[in-house]
Structures are given as structure tokens and as C-alpha cells.
Design a protein around this motif. Structure first.
Motif, PDB file in Angstrom:
ATOM      1  N   ASP A  13       0.792  -1.233   0.000  1.00 45.94           N
ATOM      2  CA  ASP A  13       0.000   0.000   0.000  1.00 45.94           C
ATOM      3  C   ASP A  13       0.822   1.279   0.000  1.00 45.94           C
ATOM      4  O   ASP A  13       0.328   2.335   0.364  1.00 45.94           O
ATOM      5  N   ARG A  98      -7.174 -10.743   2.775  1.00 46.21           N
ATOM      6  CA  ARG A  98      -7.200  -9.303   2.474  1.00 46.21           C
ATOM      7  C   ARG A  98      -8.183  -9.017   1.343  1.00 46.21           C
ATOM      8  O   ARG A  98      -8.969  -8.078   1.404  1.00 46.21           O
ATOM      9  N   ARG A 101     -12.208  -9.743   1.985  1.00 42.74           N
ATOM     10  CA  ARG A 101     -13.035  -8.850   2.800  1.00 42.74           C
ATOM     11  C   ARG A 101     -13.509  -7.635   2.003  1.00 42.74           C
ATOM     12  O   ARG A 101     -14.405  -6.910   2.450  1.00 42.74           O
ATOM     13  N   ARG A 133      -6.962  -1.738   3.080  1.00 38.85           N
ATOM     14  CA  ARG A 133      -7.818  -0.573   3.283  1.00 38.85           C
ATOM     15  C   ARG A 133      -7.298   0.692   2.601  1.00 38.85           C
ATOM     16  O   ARG A 133      -8.093   1.502   2.133  1.00 38.85           O
ATOM     17  N   PRO A 134      -5.972   0.893   2.541  1.00 42.99           N
ATOM     18  CA  PRO A 134      -5.509   2.107   1.849  1.00 42.99           C
ATOM     19  C   PRO A 134      -5.980   2.173   0.388  1.00 42.99           C
ATOM     20  O   PRO A 134      -6.206   3.265  -0.141  1.00 42.99           O
ATOM     21  N   ARG A 149      -6.377   9.796   2.319  1.00 46.42           N
ATOM     22  CA  ARG A 149      -6.443   8.521   3.041  1.00 46.42           C
ATOM     23  C   ARG A 149      -6.807   8.726   4.509  1.00 46.42           C
ATOM     24  O   ARG A 149      -7.609   7.975   5.067  1.00 46.42           O
ATOM     25  N   SER A 150      -6.213   9.749   5.120  1.00 44.78           N
ATOM     26  CA  SER A 150      -6.456   9.958   6.553  1.00 44.78           C
ATOM     27  C   SER A 150      -7.934  10.175   6.838  1.00 44.78           C
ATOM     28  O   SER A 150      -8.486   9.604   7.780  1.00 44.78           O
ATOM     29  N   ARG A 167     -10.333  -9.457   9.213  1.00 43.08           N
ATOM     30  CA  ARG A 167      -9.845 -10.502   8.311  1.00 43.08           C
ATOM     31  C   ARG A 167      -8.965 -11.455   9.098  1.00 43.08           C
ATOM     32  O   ARG A 167      -8.516 -11.139  10.191  1.00 43.08           O
ATOM     33  N   ARG A 194      -0.919   2.818  18.691  1.00 44.76           N
ATOM     34  CA  ARG A 194      -2.359   2.618  18.979  1.00 44.76           C
ATOM     35  C   ARG A 194      -2.561   2.046  20.379  1.00 44.76           C
ATOM     36  O   ARG A 194      -2.065   2.570  21.337  1.00 44.76           O
ATOM     37  N   HIS A 250       5.385   5.181   3.280  1.00 46.45           N
ATOM     38  CA  HIS A 250       4.356   4.692   2.346  1.00 46.45           C
ATOM     39  C   HIS A 250       4.228   5.629   1.140  1.00 46.45           C
ATOM     40  O   HIS A 250       3.189   5.651   0.484  1.00 46.45           O
ATOM     41  N   GLY A 253       1.128   8.002   0.648  1.00 46.32           N
ATOM     42  CA  GLY A 253       0.018   7.381   1.357  1.00 46.32           C
ATOM     43  C   GLY A 253      -0.020   7.624   2.850  1.00 46.32           C
ATOM     44  O   GLY A 253      -1.016   7.327   3.488  1.00 46.32           O
ATOM     45  N   LYS A 254       1.058   8.129   3.428  1.00 46.00           N
ATOM     46  CA  LYS A 254       1.107   8.262   4.881  1.00 46.00           C
ATOM     47  C   LYS A 254       1.985   9.457   5.254  1.00 46.00           C
ATOM     48  O   LYS A 254       3.180   9.307   5.464  1.00 46.00           O
TER      49      LYS A 254
HETATM   50  P1  AMP Z   1      -5.107  -3.196   6.186  1.00 46.11           P
HETATM   51  O1  AMP Z   1      -3.732  -3.685   5.840  1.00 46.11           O
HETATM   52  O2  AMP Z   1      -6.076  -3.380   5.089  1.00 46.11           O
HETATM   53  O3  AMP Z   1      -5.616  -3.713   7.511  1.00 46.11           O
HETATM   54  O4  AMP Z   1      -4.953  -1.623   6.382  1.00 46.11           O
HETATM   55  C1  AMP Z   1      -4.006  -1.145   7.320  1.00 46.11           C
HETATM   56  C2  AMP Z   1      -3.016  -0.226   6.640  1.00 46.11           C
HETATM   57  O5  AMP Z   1      -3.599   1.045   6.544  1.00 46.11           O
HETATM   58  C3  AMP Z   1      -1.727  -0.057   7.401  1.00 46.11           C
HETATM   59  O6  AMP Z   1      -0.659  -0.370   6.578  1.00 46.11           O
HETATM   60  C4  AMP Z   1      -1.581   1.392   7.716  1.00 46.11           C
HETATM   61  O7  AMP Z   1      -0.325   1.863   7.302  1.00 46.11           O
HETATM   62  C5  AMP Z   1      -2.645   2.044   6.879  1.00 46.11           C
HETATM   63  N1  AMP Z   1      -3.319   3.067   7.673  1.00 46.11           N
HETATM   64  C6  AMP Z   1      -3.901   2.914   8.866  1.00 46.11           C
HETATM   65  N2  AMP Z   1      -4.442   4.075   9.297  1.00 46.11           N
HETATM   66  C7  AMP Z   1      -4.164   4.995   8.344  1.00 46.11           C
HETATM   67  C8  AMP Z   1      -4.439   6.395   8.208  1.00 46.11           C
HETATM   68  N3  AMP Z   1      -5.102   7.065   9.143  1.00 46.11           N
HETATM   69  N4  AMP Z   1      -3.994   7.016   7.085  1.00 46.11           N
HETATM   70  C9  AMP Z   1      -3.327   6.329   6.147  1.00 46.11           C
HETATM   71  N5  AMP Z   1      -3.035   5.023   6.219  1.00 46.11           N
HETATM   72  C10 AMP Z   1      -3.451   4.353   7.301  1.00 46.11           C
END
Ligand code: AMP
Ligand code: ZN
Ligand code: FE
Ligand code: FE
Length: 283
Positions: A13, A98, A101, A133-134, A149-150, A167, A194, A250, A253-254
Motif C-alpha cells: 500500500d 485481504r 473482505r 484498506r488504503p 487517506r487519513s 480478516r 495505537r 508509504h 500514502g502516509k
Molecule cells: P489493512 O492492511 O487493510 O488492515 O490496512 C491497514 C493499513 O492502513 C496499514 O498499513 C496502515 O499503514 C494504513 N493506515 C492505517 N491508518 C491509516 C491512516 N489514518 N492514514 C493512512 N493510512 C493508514
């Protein structure tokens, strides 16, 4: 030596290709990076190839999605045999979970008044090997529902958000054993990010060290404030854990995770390489 041991590419991501990431890392004055895409080693060969050309060292890795008592824990694996059968089967299972879901998340978002299809999410993900999710967030941005994204995570996708779907993830302790079986070393990513401090207590980390030979913990990470960093640094020293630091880059993305924003000390990197060699891995 500037060493950054946790970065993501477009293969999961992040937003850079593995080659683009390596070029940026060299331009940022880094000497070593680890490519640690979520639940896949697929970007590593390209990163290694690019690294040869720009004179940077790349360590192959992955950030594996695990759980402890149902709480998600990210495990950084370095130096594994990328063709190890059982490890690859486990990573494939996580990647399937992944993808599986996503239709449910699309349905929830559509019910919430944000119509989105699986095809649109797949388009955002491009050729990524591990979908997440990203990529859903990027789709919501593309469709004009949120700014970035945030905002997508804050309003819909966070673990307690209205479009979140759980998942499958393997047990942390079993995954540490699996990484070792594949010749690699296991480092817990952002352990106290977190709600992590509630789950990964000192006692838990001590037990993981004793019973599963956990190799290290990420200490310097943006999710840790100064107090968490100094406590983890002390705790890691007491338990004999390698203490790393990294950006968790990222790309776009981050925000706030720029390459090299946190670094691993050369002595810690040397310890990590020694452990990989001891396990017969690929440093
Ligand atoms: P997933 O892998 O589908 O569970 O999604 C989690 C991923 O989303 C992680 O790699 C995080 O880096 C990214 N993530 C979580 N919270 C945020 C946020 N607020 N903004 C951007 N990326 C995020
Ligand atoms: Zn990520
Ligand atoms: Fe993570
Ligand atoms: Fe990460």
C-alpha cells in the motif's frame, strides 16, 4: 551509516514502485533500507536490482499481519528464504483474506451512501500483490467522497469505523516460529502504537523472547512518543532484543513518515545481520 528498516512500495500500500523507492532512498542519503511490504516479498527482487545500480543496500523483508488475543500485531521479518514453502503458504492465505473482505467493505460503504465497487478498488490497487484498506481509501478519494487517506480512515475505515471488516491473521507466536523456520529474524513493528501498550506488555514481550526467541522490537517509530521510545529502549536492552528505528514510509500514502525520519543504529543493524546469518538466512 543511515539505515531505515521499514518501508512500503506499491506492491502493497505504498505509492512508489520498488525501483522508485530505492532511487528516493538514495537521494535521501540513506545507505540501507529494508523493503517490508505487507504480507508479500514480491517487490524485493526489483528493489535488489535497483539497489545494485544506485549503490544502496536493500534488505529483503515483509511486514506480516498477525494477532495476539485478537489484537492486530505487525511482525517485521528480515532475511527469510523468500521461497520457503510454509511461509509462502501462510502469506498467500493472509493475502486471500485481504482480498476476500473487500466486497463486504464495498457493500458497507455503499449502504453508507458512498457507492463503490470491487472493480474500482482493484483499479486503485493496480498491480499490488497485497490489497488493503488504503486502496479502498484511495478509491474514496478518487470518487471525491473524502480528501485523503487519513479522512477515509478517520470517517470509515479505522478498526472501529463503520466500514471496517475483520480478516484472518495468524497468531503472533506461531508466526515468529515460522519466520525462524524460513531462516529469518522477527521484529515486532511499532509495538506500542495505537492500543499496543495494553496488549504487548513487558511481561508479554519477555515471554515472546523466552519462549519464541523474538529477535527485536521497533523502538523509534512515529507512532511512539518520546516516553514510549525511552521505555521500549530500556525494556529491549533488558530483554536482549535488537532495537530498531524506521520511517514506515508509504510514499504519498502516509504523511509524516518520510524516508529516514527514524533510523536504526549501525550496531543494532550489525546485530540483526549476525542473527540472520546464525539462522542461515539471506542477509
Ligand atoms: P489493512 O492492511 O487493510 O488492515 O490496512 C491497514 C493499513 O492502513 C496499514 O498499513 C496502515 O499503514 C494504513 N493506515 C492505517 N491508518 C491509516 C491512516 N489514518 N492514514 C493512512 N493510512 C493508514
Ligand atoms: Zn501499510
Ligand atoms: Fe504496520
Ligand atoms: Fe508498515
Amino acid at each position: 551509516m543511515r539505515i531505515d528498516l521499514h518501508t512500503h512500495s506499491r506492491v502493497s500500500d505504498g505509492t512508489d514502485t520498488p525501483t522508485g523507492l530505492v532511487v528516493k532512498a538514495a537521494a535521501a542519503g540513506l545507505d540501507v533500507i529494508a523493503l517490508t511490504d505487507h504480507d508479500t516479498f514480491a517487490g524485493v527482487p526489483e528493489a535488489l536490482e535497483a539497489a545494485k545500480r544506485v549503490g544502496l543496500r536493500v534488505v529483503g523483508g515483509a511486514e506480516i499481519s498477525t494477532q495476539l488475543d485478537g489484537y492486530p500485531v505487525h511482525l517485521l521479518a528480515y532475511g527469510c528464504d523468500p521461497h520457503h514453502r510454509r511461509l509462502n503458504a501462510e502469506l498467500a492465505r493472509i493475502r486471500s483474506a485481504r482480498s476476500e473482505r473487500l466486497p463486504r467493505m464495498c457493500a458497507l460503504l455503499t449502504e453508507l451512501g458512498l457507492p463503490v465497487t470491487l472493480a474500482q478498488v482493484q483499479e486503485s490497487a493496480g498491480a499490488a500483490a497485497a490489497l488493503g484498506r488504503p486502496h479502498v481509501a484511495d478509491t474514496l478519494v478518487r470518487l471525491g467522497y473524502v480528501k485523503n487517506r487519513s479522512e477515509a480512515f478517520d470517517r470509515y475505515l479505522d478498526d472501529d469505523g463503520p466500514a471496517f471488516v475483520r480478516r484472518y491473521a495468524p497468531e503472533l507466536s506461531e508466526t515468529i516460529d515460522l519466520v525462524h523456520a524460513a531462516g529469518g529474524v522477527a521484529v515486532i513493528a511499532h509495538p506500542w502504537g495505537r492500543r499496543g501498550a495494553e496488549v504487548l506488555t513487558a511481561q508479554r514481550l519477555e515471554a515472546l523472547r523466552r519462549d519464541h526467541r523474538l529477535d527485536g522490537i521497533e523502538v523509534d517509530h512515529e507512532d511512539h512518543d518520546a516516553a514510549a521510545r525511552s521505555l521500549l529502549f530500556e525494556l529491549g536492552a533488558r530483554l536482549g532484543l535488537v532495537r530498531t528505528g524506521a520511517s514506515d514510509y508509504h510514499g504519498l500514502g502516509k504523511p509524516g513518515h518520510e524516508l529516514g525520519c527514524n533510523l536504526t543504529r549501525p550496531s543494532a543493524f550489525a546485530d540483526l545481520l549476525a542473527k540472520i546469518r546464525q539462522r542461515g538466512g539471506h542477509p
